[in-house]
Scaffold this motif. Structure first.
Motif, PDB file in Angstrom:
ATOM      1  N   ALA A   1      39.596  23.460  34.486  1.00  0.00           N
ATOM      2  CA  ALA A   1      39.733  24.303  33.298  1.00  0.00           C
ATOM      3  C   ALA A   1      38.446  24.376  32.487  1.00  0.00           C
ATOM      4  CB  ALA A   1      40.890  23.798  32.432  1.00  0.00           C
ATOM      5  N   GLN A   2      37.776  23.229  32.282  1.00  0.00           N
ATOM      6  CA  GLN A   2      36.604  23.232  31.395  1.00  0.00           C
ATOM      7  C   GLN A   2      35.425  24.017  31.982  1.00  0.00           C
ATOM      8  OE1 GLN A   2      35.774  19.447  29.711  1.00  0.00           O
ATOM      9  NE2 GLN A   2      33.917  20.112  28.662  1.00  0.00           N
ATOM     10  N   PRO A   3      35.020  23.758  33.242  1.00  0.00           N
ATOM     11  CA  PRO A   3      33.902  24.550  33.778  1.00  0.00           C
ATOM     12  C   PRO A   3      34.236  26.029  33.923  1.00  0.00           C
ATOM     13  CG  PRO A   3      34.844  23.129  35.481  1.00  0.00           C
ATOM     14  CD  PRO A   3      35.412  22.685  34.184  1.00  0.00           C
ATOM     15  N   LEU A   4      35.502  26.323  34.239  1.00  0.00           N
ATOM     16  CA  LEU A   4      35.895  27.723  34.343  1.00  0.00           C
ATOM     17  C   LEU A   4      35.833  28.412  32.984  1.00  0.00           C
ATOM     18  CD1 LEU A   4      38.930  27.567  36.810  1.00  0.00           C
ATOM     19  CD2 LEU A   4      36.687  28.571  37.257  1.00  0.00           C
ATOM     20  N   ALA A   5      36.229  27.699  31.951  1.00  0.00           N
ATOM     21  CA  ALA A   5      36.158  28.263  30.601  1.00  0.00           C
ATOM     22  C   ALA A   5      34.713  28.579  30.233  1.00  0.00           C
ATOM     23  CB  ALA A   5      36.767  27.290  29.593  1.00  0.00           C
ATOM     24  N   GLU A   6      33.779  27.678  30.586  1.00  0.00           N
ATOM     25  CA  GLU A   6      32.365  27.938  30.316  1.00  0.00           C
ATOM     26  C   GLU A   6      31.893  29.156  31.091  1.00  0.00           C
ATOM     27  OE1 GLU A   6      30.617  26.475  28.122  1.00  0.00           O
ATOM     28  OE2 GLU A   6      31.909  24.764  27.645  1.00  0.00           O
ATOM     29  N   GLY A   7      32.362  29.270  32.335  1.00  0.00           N
ATOM     30  CA  GLY A   7      31.978  30.413  33.146  1.00  0.00           C
ATOM     31  C   GLY A   7      32.487  31.725  32.579  1.00  0.00           C
ATOM     32  N   LEU A   8      33.714  31.717  32.065  1.00  0.00           N
ATOM     33  CA  LEU A   8      34.278  32.941  31.485  1.00  0.00           C
ATOM     34  C   LEU A   8      33.530  33.357  30.221  1.00  0.00           C
ATOM     35  CD1 LEU A   8      38.105  32.257  31.962  1.00  0.00           C
ATOM     36  CD2 LEU A   8      36.721  33.961  33.151  1.00  0.00           C
ATOM     37  N   ILE A   9      33.115  32.375  29.435  1.00  0.00           N
ATOM     38  CA  ILE A   9      32.348  32.690  28.225  1.00  0.00           C
ATOM     39  C   ILE A   9      31.007  33.322  28.613  1.00  0.00           C
ATOM     40  CG2 ILE A   9      31.113  31.658  26.275  1.00  0.00           C
ATOM     41  CD1 ILE A   9      33.427  29.614  26.114  1.00  0.00           C
TER      42      ILE A   9
ATOM     43  N   GLU B   1      29.603  37.148  27.778  1.00  0.00           N
ATOM     44  CA  GLU B   1      28.328  37.415  27.133  1.00  0.00           C
ATOM     45  C   GLU B   1      27.475  38.373  27.968  1.00  0.00           C
ATOM     46  OE1 GLU B   1      27.500  36.603  24.188  1.00  0.00           O
ATOM     47  OE2 GLU B   1      29.158  35.239  23.759  1.00  0.00           O
ATOM     48  N   ARG B   2      27.469  38.165  29.279  1.00  0.00           N
ATOM     49  CA  ARG B   2      26.689  39.039  30.169  1.00  0.00           C
ATOM     50  C   ARG B   2      27.231  40.475  30.149  1.00  0.00           C
ATOM     51  NH1 ARG B   2      23.379  36.549  34.006  1.00  0.00           N
ATOM     52  NH2 ARG B   2      23.394  34.266  33.936  1.00  0.00           N
ATOM     53  N   GLN B   3      28.569  40.590  30.073  1.00  0.00           N
ATOM     54  CA  GLN B   3      29.149  41.934  30.027  1.00  0.00           C
ATOM     55  C   GLN B   3      28.739  42.650  28.741  1.00  0.00           C
ATOM     56  OE1 GLN B   3      31.742  43.459  28.144  1.00  0.00           O
ATOM     57  NE2 GLN B   3      31.804  45.296  29.458  1.00  0.00           N
ATOM     58  N   LEU B   4      28.693  41.909  27.637  1.00  0.00           N
ATOM     59  CA  LEU B   4      28.285  42.500  26.365  1.00  0.00           C
ATOM     60  C   LEU B   4      26.800  42.891  26.363  1.00  0.00           C
ATOM     61  CD1 LEU B   4      30.174  40.158  23.858  1.00  0.00           C
ATOM     62  CD2 LEU B   4      30.715  42.539  24.428  1.00  0.00           C
ATOM     63  N   LEU B   5      26.002  42.182  27.171  1.00  0.00           N
ATOM     64  CA  LEU B   5      24.582  42.494  27.259  1.00  0.00           C
ATOM     65  C   LEU B   5      24.298  43.653  28.212  1.00  0.00           C
ATOM     66  CD1 LEU B   5      23.108  38.865  27.306  1.00  0.00           C
ATOM     67  CD2 LEU B   5      22.936  40.547  25.449  1.00  0.00           C
ATOM     68  N   GLY B   6      25.353  44.162  28.878  1.00  0.00           N
ATOM     69  CA  GLY B   6      25.193  45.353  29.710  1.00  0.00           C
ATOM     70  C   GLY B   6      24.886  45.097  31.164  1.00  0.00           C
ATOM     71  N   GLU B   7      25.187  43.899  31.672  1.00  0.00           N
ATOM     72  CA  GLU B   7      24.980  43.629  33.089  1.00  0.00           C
ATOM     73  C   GLU B   7      25.795  44.605  33.937  1.00  0.00           C
ATOM     74  OE1 GLU B   7      22.984  41.638  34.527  1.00  0.00           O
ATOM     75  OE2 GLU B   7      22.536  39.921  33.233  1.00  0.00           O
ATOM     76  N   THR B   8      25.315  44.907  35.133  1.00  0.00           N
ATOM     77  CA  THR B   8      26.009  45.842  36.033  1.00  0.00           C
ATOM     78  C   THR B   8      27.284  45.200  36.571  1.00  0.00           C
ATOM     79  OG1 THR B   8      24.839  45.069  37.997  1.00  0.00           O
ATOM     80  CG2 THR B   8      23.803  46.852  36.709  1.00  0.00           C
ATOM     81  N   GLU B   9      28.215  46.062  37.030  1.00  0.00           N
ATOM     82  CA  GLU B   9      29.465  45.555  37.601  1.00  0.00           C
ATOM     83  C   GLU B   9      29.192  44.704  38.828  1.00  0.00           C
ATOM     84  OE1 GLU B   9      32.452  48.409  38.379  1.00  0.00           O
ATOM     85  OE2 GLU B   9      32.596  49.105  36.295  1.00  0.00           O
ATOM     86  N   LYS B  10      28.203  45.096  39.644  1.00  0.00           N
ATOM     87  CA  LYS B  10      27.892  44.323  40.834  1.00  0.00           C
ATOM     88  C   LYS B  10      27.466  42.907  40.466  1.00  0.00           C
ATOM     89  CE  LYS B  10      25.022  44.379  44.999  1.00  0.00           C
ATOM     90  NZ  LYS B  10      23.991  45.101  45.768  1.00  0.00           N
ATOM     91  N   THR B  11      26.642  42.800  39.439  1.00  0.00           N
ATOM     92  CA  THR B  11      26.209  41.479  38.992  1.00  0.00           C
ATOM     93  C   THR B  11      27.373  40.660  38.457  1.00  0.00           C
ATOM     94  OG1 THR B  11      24.024  42.368  38.414  1.00  0.00           O
ATOM     95  CG2 THR B  11      24.647  40.260  37.425  1.00  0.00           C
ATOM     96  N   LEU B  12      28.242  41.321  37.701  1.00  0.00           N
ATOM     97  CA  LEU B  12      29.395  40.612  37.128  1.00  0.00           C
ATOM     98  C   LEU B  12      30.333  40.113  38.218  1.00  0.00           C
ATOM     99  CD1 LEU B  12      30.186  42.954  34.086  1.00  0.00           C
ATOM    100  CD2 LEU B  12      29.060  40.713  34.028  1.00  0.00           C
TER     101      LEU B  12
END
Length: 414
Positions: free
Chosen positions: A382-390, A394-405
């Protein structure tokens, strides 16, 4: 001494659960009861204390079932005395009922008090009308109608009418379709015991009731056999059956008979604690069912009615379980005629305390962590996954491409 069989709430034509086989159960049950405990014990008469039918308007096949059962007694020269219940009295806007039809054809004697001043007239075999009948075996039987909420007032009138009757046999029976309070939960409109006492005071030795589908007796005077078959799975826990009664000079000996053909009903509960995986539920359900059927010694050909209630907490999204598919597989496995699956679970809820001064990032981290901890698949990470989701957010808000996401999601889930 007179011997008779008291049944009530037969409900021929029962059509819940949308099963034709289940509908015929009620016919086979009545036939078996009559064969075993009326013909088999050579009773002097049979009484039906209301609700022979499930509906006021019935299909021809259901009428045929009633006729076949009653003809069985007619051949054995056993008279049948009946009253109407709330299920089979006159349909609204009509002046007759199917019980009246059976009475007119001589298959039973329908006792109906006259609503006028003379409430009870003696049964007339020519007109097939009357409110009471004196039998050669030394018993007087009096009938009643379905009174509903007016039952207490009707009892007063009936008591006065009984007191005015000419003297007759030493034993008096009154058939009355109504329930007594305190016998089952969630039943409004039941009579209090003291409401019935005027009937005892005017010499009723056996008050034969119907309406409540559970057997009970009070003071060896009030007798209710219960329904012959369970009308729903909840009623499977009720003691019920047919009363085989001996009466002489007002003294009563009644025995409840339950050994006859009935559809087995199995009610089960599976309690989940939130640690079970989705794929484990079916295996646990099968184990619960197998143990119960083996314990109750139910043979496959008996095709029981099974209710399984799955309750508790689950460590996955509760809607992930395909209950319809599971129900079909469980029914096929156990050969149930009807399988009722009740799925009443909650998701495990975690609520980590959050400080009043926590910032947005801390709040998000704890919410993600709680949601993941409530899922059996992800709770150990749960903890590492939560960090990954955060990080993903953040990357999605910065405009990363769907492929990168998508690449990041794959890395998170490895």
């Amino acid at each position: 001494m007179a011997k008779f069989l008291h049944v009530a709430d037969v409900h021929l034509g029962f059509d819940r659960y949308n099963s034709k086989v289940r509908t015929t159960d009620f016919f086979h049950t009545l036939w078996d009861v009559f064969e075993r405990y009326a013909i088999g014990t050579a009773v002097d008469f049979v009484v039906i204390a209301g609700d022979l039918f499930e509906h006021r308007m019935i299909q021809p096949a259901i009428l045929n079932q009633a006729q076949l059962c009653l003809q069985q007694l007619e051949k054995a020269e056993i008279p049948v005395i009946a009253i109407e219940g709330n299920h089979d009295n006159c349909p609204y806007g009509t002046k007759t009922s199917w019980l009246r039809y059976l009475s007119d054809w001589g298959l039973l004697k329908l006792l109906e008090p006259d609503p006028g001043d003379v409430m009870y007239t003696h049964w007339d075999d020519d007109t097939k009308r009357g409110g009471y009948i004196d039998l050669a075996c030394g018993v007087r039987i009096m009938g009643s109608n379905w009174y509903g909420a007016a039952a207490p007032k009707a009892i007063e009138q009936i008591s006065q009418a009984i007191a005015a009757l000419p003297s007759g046999p030493d034993s008096q029976i009154l058939l009355f379709h109504h329930g007594l309070e305190g016998q089952i939960a969630r039943y409004s409109g039941a009579l209090r015991y003291r409401d019935l006492l005027p009937l005892k005071e005017v010499g009723v030795d056996y008050l034969g009731l119907g309406h409540i589908h559970k057997h009970y007796t009070v003071d060896n005077w009030v007798f209710n056999p219960g329904s012959l078959e369970a009308n729903n799975v909840e009623e499977s826990s009720f003691e019920r059956g047919a009363l085989l009664v001996e009466i002489m000079n007002g003294k009563v000996k009644a025995q409840l008979k339950t050994d006859y053909q009935q559809r087995p009903i199995v009610r089960l509960s599976l309690k989940l604690r939130g640690q079970e995986a989705l794929q484990d539920i079916e295996e646990l359900a099968l184990k619960t069912i197998n143990q119960s059927i083996e314990q109750k010694q139910i043979a496959p050909e008996q095709q029981p009615i099974v209710e399984l209630r799955i309750e508790g907490q689950v460590g996955f999204e509760r809607l992930e379980l395909d209950t319809r598919q599971l129900q079909n597989r469980l029914q096929t496995h156990c050969g149930a005629l009807i399988f009722l699956l009740k799925y009443e679970v909650d998701n495990i809820a975690y609520g980590t305390p959050i400080a009043d001064d926590a910032d947005r990032h801390q709040i998000e981290r704890e919410i993600f962590n709680d949601l993941l901890s409530a899922n059996n698949v992800y709770k150990k990470r749960a903890q590492p996954l939560a960090e990954g989701l955060i990080d993903l957010k953040e990357r999605q808000l910065l405009g990363e491409t769907e492929k990168t996401l998508y690449t990041i999601v794959e890395q998170i889930l490895k």
